[in-house]
Design an enzyme around this catalytic site. Structure first.
Site, PDB file in Angstrom:
ATOM      1  N   HIS A  35       0.833  -1.199   0.000  1.00 20.66           N
ATOM      2  CA  HIS A  35       0.000   0.000   0.000  1.00 20.66           C
ATOM      3  C   HIS A  35       0.871   1.255   0.000  1.00 20.66           C
ATOM      4  O   HIS A  35       1.777   1.395   0.833  1.00 20.66           O
ATOM      5  CB  HIS A  35      -0.920   0.018   1.228  1.00 20.66           C
ATOM      6  CG  HIS A  35      -2.005  -1.002   1.149  1.00 20.66           C
ATOM      7  ND1 HIS A  35      -1.837  -2.208   0.525  1.00 20.66           N
ATOM      8  CD2 HIS A  35      -3.273  -0.987   1.602  1.00 20.66           C
ATOM      9  CE1 HIS A  35      -2.969  -2.892   0.603  1.00 20.66           C
ATOM     10  NE2 HIS A  35      -3.856  -2.172   1.256  1.00 20.66           N
ATOM     11  N   ARG A  72      -3.683 -11.396  -3.754  1.00 19.24           N
ATOM     12  CA  ARG A  72      -5.012 -10.820  -3.514  1.00 19.24           C
ATOM     13  C   ARG A  72      -5.619 -10.411  -4.844  1.00 19.24           C
ATOM     14  O   ARG A  72      -4.963  -9.787  -5.678  1.00 19.24           O
ATOM     15  CB  ARG A  72      -4.952  -9.614  -2.577  1.00 19.24           C
ATOM     16  CG  ARG A  72      -6.358  -9.052  -2.282  1.00 19.24           C
ATOM     17  CD  ARG A  72      -6.347  -8.006  -1.177  1.00 19.24           C
ATOM     18  NE  ARG A  72      -5.788  -6.748  -1.590  1.00 19.24           N
ATOM     19  CZ  ARG A  72      -6.300  -5.545  -1.264  1.00 19.24           C
ATOM     20  NH1 ARG A  72      -7.396  -5.466  -0.525  1.00 19.24           N
ATOM     21  NH2 ARG A  72      -5.715  -4.444  -1.650  1.00 19.24           N
ATOM     22  N   GLU A  84     -15.276  -6.538   3.681  1.00 22.02           N
ATOM     23  CA  GLU A  84     -14.804  -5.159   3.779  1.00 22.02           C
ATOM     24  C   GLU A  84     -15.865  -4.147   4.189  1.00 22.02           C
ATOM     25  O   GLU A  84     -15.653  -3.380   5.121  1.00 22.02           O
ATOM     26  CB  GLU A  84     -14.183  -4.743   2.444  1.00 22.02           C
ATOM     27  CG  GLU A  84     -12.992  -5.622   2.061  1.00 22.02           C
ATOM     28  CD  GLU A  84     -12.410  -5.264   0.713  1.00 22.02           C
ATOM     29  OE1 GLU A  84     -11.667  -4.266   0.648  1.00 22.02           O
ATOM     30  OE2 GLU A  84     -12.673  -5.982  -0.258  1.00 22.02           O
ATOM     31  N   ASP A 141     -12.026   0.044   4.067  1.00 22.49           N
ATOM     32  CA  ASP A 141     -13.222   0.231   3.244  1.00 22.49           C
ATOM     33  C   ASP A 141     -14.495   0.265   4.086  1.00 22.49           C
ATOM     34  O   ASP A 141     -15.461   0.944   3.724  1.00 22.49           O
ATOM     35  CB  ASP A 141     -13.298  -0.858   2.177  1.00 22.49           C
ATOM     36  CG  ASP A 141     -12.320  -0.600   1.043  1.00 22.49           C
ATOM     37  OD1 ASP A 141     -12.535   0.362   0.291  1.00 22.49           O
ATOM     38  OD2 ASP A 141     -11.338  -1.344   0.925  1.00 22.49           O
ATOM     39  N   ARG A 185      -5.514  -3.738   8.793  1.00 18.63           N
ATOM     40  CA  ARG A 185      -5.393  -2.396   9.380  1.00 18.63           C
ATOM     41  C   ARG A 185      -4.452  -1.518   8.556  1.00 18.63           C
ATOM     42  O   ARG A 185      -3.486  -1.985   7.980  1.00 18.63           O
ATOM     43  CB  ARG A 185      -4.833  -2.477  10.810  1.00 18.63           C
ATOM     44  CG  ARG A 185      -5.729  -3.229  11.792  1.00 18.63           C
ATOM     45  CD  ARG A 185      -5.052  -3.286  13.160  1.00 18.63           C
ATOM     46  NE  ARG A 185      -5.830  -4.006  14.150  1.00 18.63           N
ATOM     47  CZ  ARG A 185      -6.768  -3.460  14.913  1.00 18.63           C
ATOM     48  NH1 ARG A 185      -7.033  -2.182  14.790  1.00 18.63           N
ATOM     49  NH2 ARG A 185      -7.425  -4.177  15.803  1.00 18.63           N
ATOM     50  N   ARG A 213      -9.727   4.673  -3.489  1.00 20.49           N
ATOM     51  CA  ARG A 213      -9.107   3.845  -2.458  1.00 20.49           C
ATOM     52  C   ARG A 213      -9.086   4.598  -1.127  1.00 20.49           C
ATOM     53  O   ARG A 213      -9.075   5.818  -1.076  1.00 20.49           O
ATOM     54  CB  ARG A 213      -7.695   3.453  -2.876  1.00 20.49           C
ATOM     55  CG  ARG A 213      -7.654   2.511  -4.059  1.00 20.49           C
ATOM     56  CD  ARG A 213      -6.252   1.982  -4.270  1.00 20.49           C
ATOM     57  NE  ARG A 213      -6.166   1.178  -5.473  1.00 20.49           N
ATOM     58  CZ  ARG A 213      -6.475  -0.108  -5.548  1.00 20.49           C
ATOM     59  NH1 ARG A 213      -6.907  -0.730  -4.474  1.00 20.49           N
ATOM     60  NH2 ARG A 213      -6.367  -0.773  -6.673  1.00 20.49           N
TER      61      ARG A 213
END
Length: 929
Positions: A154, A438, A548, A585, A623, A756
């Site tokens: 990320h 993923r 999510e 999310d 997280r 996002r």
């Protein structure tokens, strides 16, 4: 760490005066460097001094701010750039100083023989014993632990890795200067090193000029493992082992390793078209190559360290077989360099060296194999057995050496480097970090749909859930192949199939979980199982649903219950189920209060469900670094989970972006964070919190609904919100940032639904409004007051860990907000017709602050956390001017834009200034997204 959510008290008692001295020292060094290195250095420093804001009573009045803002407006572009650079560097140096003192505080606790350090292994084990937990139970609970830290790709690390490296060097110099035994000359050398690194940092371009690739992300993640975690992990286990010996009367087994590392880098393709099947293959090879390089060095060192000539019969036999292998008729390449340092060969008595020499040379060939594969030399063939494929091959040999040394009375020798590497093998394996894959659920459905249409079975995507499950189970139980070799398909479907094929081709142990994002139904999970079977994967990955949104979290127990009722599924998972929970999310979807509550309820219900089916549950917590994305105090986060959710003593958690470096970039912070996870999991598994009272649940349910209603009325339903969001924040300008390989949106869309969570949070962090964390909470607390629930809320705050940690985290974030600065963004950047919404949001912020203070009975935010208040105050001094410069820079940059948003004549100085303000504010807030 302190301002990213983890309280400084997680470490030790930092002395503010010591911290301030280090900060002043850094200020002086930087000022002198700028004066020496820049022609107009003196003028730059003078200008910066006139713009620094303090907390003195004469400042921040309306009159003062009005004059101050005139100074900001009158700055030239070049002056704005210079001021932003200086202040950004100062904030970065403050973080270096803080990090140093956090670790130093822990060391001082142990130097002073204090065993009451909060959350330490010693303190926790003593507390458990005092509570009547017997030694055997504590020891067994530790043995059952499995904590997996998942480093994600990320893009929340805004700082260049070059600067991070220099920060580490500064931290090392500060640590060295703490040594009272230094000679005058040694101290002078470290002082010069500090000056050298600060000067080098100033002369380094802070702006990342090119887009980050997935491979670059992988290098960054692996460097943290290689440079820090590799050494920190065995050191931490030794600390834990000493506590076990001291208080429990037992040593941990040689193969004990409760901390493991996984990674999403190279595997997380959720909306990221840059992560291809080939990228996944290359990153996996790269991971194994680094691991082989590290183990080669360690085994080479053991070859010379283990010179003993006493051994047991088992090791003698192992050495004899090694010698026979070398002299046999079958020549393996890994034996060609055997004993190269010994002209006469290793004496037969030195059995440890004989077996280590074979291990080393086989590891060398393993390293070369992955070098060839990375270089694309697929024509080079390796004979089976020439290279290492799994950690157990080495582990068995090292364990034999360990047992032999213990048997002959050399346990102290065995407990050195040899034991460290046994534990590294148990933790890191031969992959360094297992890679998760993923992918979004509909991408799998599209593959199945392509197959059913080609085979004339109908349109899979149009089927109802029952028909989908029947088809998938039928194919899973069938022995015939499903996917034709000549299947005509789109490039998107081909890429998904290629990923499954690559996963099937990688050595066993390379991959971890297969995570399904936006998982909503049992068929989403069964589809992945079927695709693994269809490509012939002999070692399929465990399939992990990711729930999510608030609605998905609410329905997750129903989804899993349907699966557990399928005999095929229950047999396949072999009594173990991992489930991932999405914090980011869910919060973006429904607001922080509802997100927290839905997550809590989902954990309760999933724990009860898996217990009913006798399935061991591992919860994977997705997280982020910020409170809006589930970040916060790692210890308190685990302790606030519902009782029973950690019964298995197994947990996974993502470590994202800047949290990787701030929590695990130095050995001291890594060890402390390992400790925080270990002690929290130990307490949760042995003394889980009691379930909340039914009345508390009812109140929390209503608070959740009310806060969500308010949140969605603004974020979703207010027609002006999108314009307010895009104009009052830096979100449109984030395109200038090269902080990650992922697009900002999953799909092209103007609204926030597909944005996002990271840019969503980042934007409101930069303008100091932090809206995603608190919006809706004030309405919920007002309703509670109107309904006479005040005494209930006070009771909940005092007695319910989940509720108190949620409120404390919100309070911590509110401490970092600034209504005055947020107002400036609204006044200067937002169209006149939309500004009333901005005023409303800033008023909501003030009212939320007051409501939280009323609940906590605090006069000031974080009243009892004086150190955190001190940290925030220090940062405001340097961060606030950067915020005001950012507003002015955004105004100038946007004024040159065409109506369609394009700008062919962008002033690069303005762009650089903007990026540097991003850096400075991120350093000051201690998080980005």
């Amino acid at each position: 760490m302190g301002l990213a959510g983890d309280s400084p008290y997680d470490f030790g008692e930092i002395k503010p005066d010591d911290l301030d001295k280090s900060i002043t020292k850094f200020q002086n060094i930087l000022s002198n460097c700028i004066k020496d290195l820049e022609e107009d250095g003196e003028e730059i420093i003078k200008l910066v001094r006139t713009l620094i804001l303090t907390e003195s009573p004469g400042e921040r009045t309306p009159e003062f701010i009005e004059e101050y803002l005139k100074k900001i407006t009158n700055l030239s572009n070049t002056e704005s750039l210079n001021v932003s650079r200086v202040l950004s560097h100062l904030l970065n140096l403050i973080n270096v100083a803080e990090q140093h003192h956090l670790v130093r505080s822990v060391r001082e606790s142990f130097l002073n023989n204090e065993d009451d350090l909060k959350y330490s292994c010693e303190n926790t084990i003593q507390q458990l014993l005092q509570q009547g937990i017997d030694k055997e139970s504590i020891f067994n609970a530790l043995l059952q632990q499995k904590i997996e830290l998942v480093l994600t790709a990320h893009p929340t690390q805004i700082m260049r890795r070059t600067i991070i490296s220099k920060n580490s060097a500064m931290g090392e110099a500060l640590s060295s200067l703490d040594n009272p035994q230094l000679t005058v000359f040694e101290r002078e050398d470290y002082e010069k090193k500090l000056i050298r690194e600060v000067g080098g940092s100033w002369l380094t371009d802070e702006v990342r000029r090119s887009k980050v690739t997935v491979e670059m992300e992988a290098q960054g993640g692996f460097s943290v493992i290689e440079q820090t975690l590799w050494n920190a992990l065995p050191k931490f286990i030794k600390i834990l082992n000493r506590c076990c010996e001291k208080y429990l009367g037992k040593e941990l087994p040689p193969t004990f390793a409760n901390i493991h590392v996984a990674s999403w880098v190279g595997g997380d393709r959720d909306g990221n078209y840059n992560v291809t099947a080939e990228v996944t293959r290359q990153v996996s090879y790269f991971s194994r190559w680094i691991a082989a390089t590290l183990y080669y060095k360690e085994i080479d060192a053991l070859l010379f360290e283990l010179s003993m000539v006493r051994q047991n019969k088992t090791l003698e036999e192992l050495a004899r077989r090694s010698v026979e292998k070398r002299s046999g008729t079958v020549k393996l390449r890994y034996l060609t360099t055997l004993y190269k340092e010994f002209k006469e060969g290793i004496p037969n008595k030195e059995c440890y060296r004989i077996v280590m020499a074979e291990l080393r040379d086989k590891m060398l060939l393993t390293k070369r194999k992955y070098e060839d594969l990375i270089a694309g030399k697929s024509d080079i063939q390796y004979v089976s057995g020439e290279t290492f494929e799994n950690a157990d091959e080495i582990l068995q040999v090292l364990q034999t050496c360990y047992d032999s040394l213990v048997e002959v009375g050399a346990k102290e020798v065995a407990d050195g480097r040899l034991l460290d590497n046994i534990r590294r093998l148990k933790s890191f394996g031969l992959t360094l970090s297992k890679m998760d894959i993923r992918q979004e659920s509909t991408r799998h459905s599209d593959v199945i749909n392509c197959v059913t249409e080609y085979l004339g079975l109908g349109t899979y995507n149009d089927w109802d859930e029952t028909k989908k499950q029947q088809f998938l189970i039928g194919e899973l139980e069938s022995k015939r192949p499903l996917i034709p070799h000549d299947l005509p398909c789109s490039k998107e479907v081909r890429e998904v199939l290629d990923t499954f094929k690559v996963a099937a081709s990688l050595p066993d142990g390379s991959l971890g979980a297969y995570v399904i994002s936006m998982c909503r139904s049992p068929s989403d999970i069964l589809a992945v199982h079927l695709l693994q079977k269809a490509v012939g994967n002999k070692n399929p990955q465990r399939v992990v649903p990711l729930f999510e949104t608030a609605a998905d979290l609410d329905s997750s127990p129903k989804t899993m219950n349907e699966l557990f009722l399928q005999p095929w599924y229950l047999k396949t998972i072999n009594g173990e189920q991992e489930i991932m929970l999405g914090y980011s999310d869910s919060a973006k979807d429904s607001g922080r209060f509802m997100s927290c509550w839905e997550l809590f309820k989902a954990q309760e219900r999933l724990a009860a469900l898996t217990e009913k089916f006798n399935v061991k549950l591992t919860l994977f917590h997705g997280r982020g670094g910020t409170a809006a994305r589930g970040g916060g105090n790692s210890h308190e986060g685990i302790m606030s989970q519902p009782g029973g959710s950690l019964k298995s003593a197994s947990t996974r958690v993502t470590i994202q972006g800047e949290m990787i470096d701030s929590h695990y970039g130095q050995t001291g912070t890594s060890i402390r964070n390992f400790e925080l996870f270990t002690t929290a999991l130990l307490k949760q598994s042995l003394t889980p919190p009691s379930p909340p009272k039914q009345r508390w649940r009812e109140i929390m349910e209503q608070l959740s609904i009310t806060s969500c209603k308010k949140y969605r009325s603004i974020v979703r339903d207010n027609p002006s919100f999108i314009q307010y969001f895009r104009t009052s924040t830096v979100q449109p300008e984030m395109a200038y940032l090269n902080i990650g390989s992922r697009p900002a949106k999953r799909i092209a869309s103007y609204g926030i639904e597909h944005l996002r969570a990271i840019p969503w949070v980042f934007s409101f962090t930069q303008n100091r409004l932090n809206l995603p964390v608190w919006l809706g909470i004030e309405d919920a607390l007002i309703e509670a007051k109107l309904k006479g629930w005040e005494s209930d809320l006070n009771e909940m705050y005092k007695e319910w860990p989940f509720f108190s940690s949620t409120i404390d985290l919100v309070e911590m974030v509110l401490l970092k907000t600034d209504p005055q600065i947020s107002s400036r963004y609204n006044q200067m950047l937002v169209p006149t017709e939309t500004q009333p919404l901005g005023v409303e949001m800033i008023n909501e912020l003030t009212k939320t602050t007051n409501a939280i203070l009323e609940l906590t009975k605090h006069k000031t935010l974080q009243q009892d956390n004086k150190i955190l208040q001190h940290f925030v105050s220090i940062r405001r001094t340097f961060m606030d001017p950067i915020n005001y410069i950012q507003v002015e820079t955004l105004k100038r940059l946007r004024s040159t834009q065409k109506p369609d948003g394009t700008n062919n004549d962008v002033d690069q100085i303005l762009v650089d200034t903007l990026i540097i303000t991003f850096n400075g504010i991120s350093a000051g807030m201690k998080n980005t997204g």
